[in-house]
Design an enzyme around this catalytic site. Sequence first.
Site, mmCIF file in Angstrom:
data_model
loop_
_atom_site.group_PDB
_atom_site.id
_atom_site.type_symbol
_atom_site.label_atom_id
_atom_site.label_comp_id
_atom_site.label_asym_id
_atom_site.label_seq_id
_atom_site.Cartn_x
_atom_site.Cartn_y
_atom_site.Cartn_z
ATOM 1 N N LYS A 143 5.958 -0.868 3.086
ATOM 2 C CA LYS A 143 7.187 -0.356 4.107
ATOM 3 C C LYS A 143 8.630 -0.280 3.241
ATOM 4 C CE LYS A 143 5.052 -3.290 7.631
ATOM 5 N NZ LYS A 143 3.801 -3.585 6.912
ATOM 6 N N ARG A 324 -4.369 3.720 5.690
ATOM 7 C CA ARG A 324 -5.815 3.282 5.752
ATOM 8 C C ARG A 324 -6.374 3.812 7.219
ATOM 9 N NH1 ARG A 324 -4.971 -0.805 9.459
ATOM 10 N NH2 ARG A 324 -3.017 -1.992 8.921
#
Length: 787
Positions: A143, A324
């Site tokens: 992040k 992912r």
Amino acid sequence: MAMDGSSPRPPLWTAQLPVSDEGIHKITRILIANRGEIACRIIKTCRLMGITSIAIYTKEDATSRHVSDADEAINLGSVEHSQVNPFLDIPYLIQTAKQARADAIHPGYGYLSENSQFADAVRESGMIFIGPSSTAMSTLGDKRQAKVYLSKNEPRIPLIPGWNGSGEEMDIEQLEKEAEAIGYPIMIKASAGGGGKGMRIVHSSSLLKSELERAQSEAKRSFGSSECILEKYIEAGKHVEVQIMGDKTGKVLSLWERDCSVQRRHQKVIEESPCAWLNPELRKKMCDTAVRIGELIKYEGAGTVEFILDIVTGNFYFLEVNARLQVEHPITEECTGLDLVSLQIYVASGGELGKLPQLNAIPQTGHAIECRLCAEDPIRDFAPQHGLVRFWEPTTQDTPRDVRFETAIETGTRVSIFFDSMIAKIVVWAPTRDLAIKKMVRTLSETACIGPSTNQCFLQACLMHEKFHSVDYTTAFIPSNLDRLLENPHLKNFGLSLQEFSAITSMFIRELKSQSELKQTRKVFGSIRRGFRNQSLDRVNVPSDIITRHDAKAGSPVDPTVCRWPQESRIPPSDGLRVQVAPVPPTKSRDEAAEATEPEEATIAYNTLSAALRRGPLPASKQLDLQLHELRLFSAGLNTPHTWKVGRLRLSASGQKYTVTLVSVDDRALHFESDMGTPNKVLAHIPALGAQFEFHCYSPLSYFESLRASAGGGREASSKTILAPMPCKVLRVEKKNGDEVKTGEVVMVVESMKMEITIAAGRDGAFHTTLKEGDSVDEGCLLCNLE
């Protein structure tokens, strides 16, 4: 694209590996570096693509269905007795994959799925990592790095206000300054992960330090990194994410969006696609932004670009990229007709998305909803639960194309404290959103998951709430409506009261008892006829049971109900049977009971009931007519150390038809008098109420003996001790022995099922414990005393 559901649903299409193009890697064996339902999902696609699937598991996970579903399975040892969780041990996983002759590793989601070091180690070992490059992971999957990178290289991407300093700057004084500059409330987020782990909302500076410590602790255990970032918390926000897929040529496609705003503890529990709040223009803008982010880094494989959408202003902000596959990917598959796992494998082998004509115009047909069925207790702040799944039966009301279950559990599987609390994903598709909601409510209510407490009923309450139907719900939906959502939405339309339903539980136990007696070859006084009474005319000898219902709010059995049968009989014959149902009458003499000790109160209450039974019909009694239409009794748990009985009944009660599944938890107590004070515990799944209930069945004498036994310890003694609510590990002891604590103060922090749980004092007192950080304890063991 057909948003109104007028177009037919696209058939699910699975990509095939290219075989002749240059630069193509032949994949024949895939090791799945994960567990549970995601492993089962990957195994299914491998089977369709003709690829050998290799599962890994630990001792604590041996009964998981992915172990038996895979072509091959490898035992990694034990989570509890390993210094490093085997699912997080990179060298061990690489060694295991090489020994298994795997061509590729699929990381699933969670664990190491977004770990760039793992991706590099897989590729350096000569195997294919089915996921994006380590550069994409470290740049977009983290992040902090994602926001730094985008602000520098693509300033047009709207970023939420926040602080993204490096881990070395994570001192509390600096954070307090940054939080004040951002403005409370703020969100602390684990930089390296997701799934609600390592996330905390902070409303004031006084809570910043403690919440940061908990977020870092969870993040370290879940993702291997304790680094966190700060963000402005948007209180009227929708969590909208866009599914992307990229290949080696730099081509990135949008597979449309999902609305993931129904969250508890910042973790999604209900997701839907498409997001009904978006108009076509805003949908296109968000999807185009997601593609632009993917193209910027030349993203390969499946990924999700997450945004927070402020429904007050209509502005959206970039949150993060999940590098992912997502837990909620099935709803995208249902609306697009694309198998995302097959596309992951296709691009990892070197395939180009531009060569697949099915991707020239990706549809978004109808509406899909996913619910995460979790072993948790919503009443107790969603505390994770564990234990044996005594009966699992997904509903079969629709075709597999309309209802989809992704799970690794089955009857006899044990929900372990060492893994996440999610036990199944339930997905439905329908032409419209309203139809999808109705189908999901029905699917949830008819699915039998009997064993640990789950959020099954809570999910239905969410789906049936008018605010959810209005589509402008936000991430505050659950906390803003929690009281309503904790109520059973079906109760008001249920024909019977739960006290009246007790008779069905009594009938079930009596049938099991009858069958058990019939199977005995040698019985004391075996020549005496069944139902014989020494004082046959004494009305107290009319067959009677006392049933209580376990209530999570009360924390103990409630609604003691007397079920009085007209005769010693087995399951009622086809012409029916009438049973008398009544509450246990109040004590005969209130003055006498008021002066008695608690054990004496139980004796007085027993005498009161005996006298009432002798007089005839009990006060406030009701007559319930039962008629059986179908009965199926069978044993379950045949592959476990103990078996138990399951009953499937279709019956009518006072003219209304019901279906119910009942499980006898402990068959050793089928003879009531064999263990005085110990009830027969029955778990009952009632589809009409959409949930399971726990009933305790006693004989009148054993019921009052249980009251005497529980009164023996006294309420004062129990309030001085705090017991472990589940098997857990002590993370922190917040007080020193001898410290004076006040009611509500946090005295310890424990971990179970990958979640931190605070232990608070239930009374004022002096704290004392023999435990230290790192100690493991079983459920019910003493955590501490408050003297």
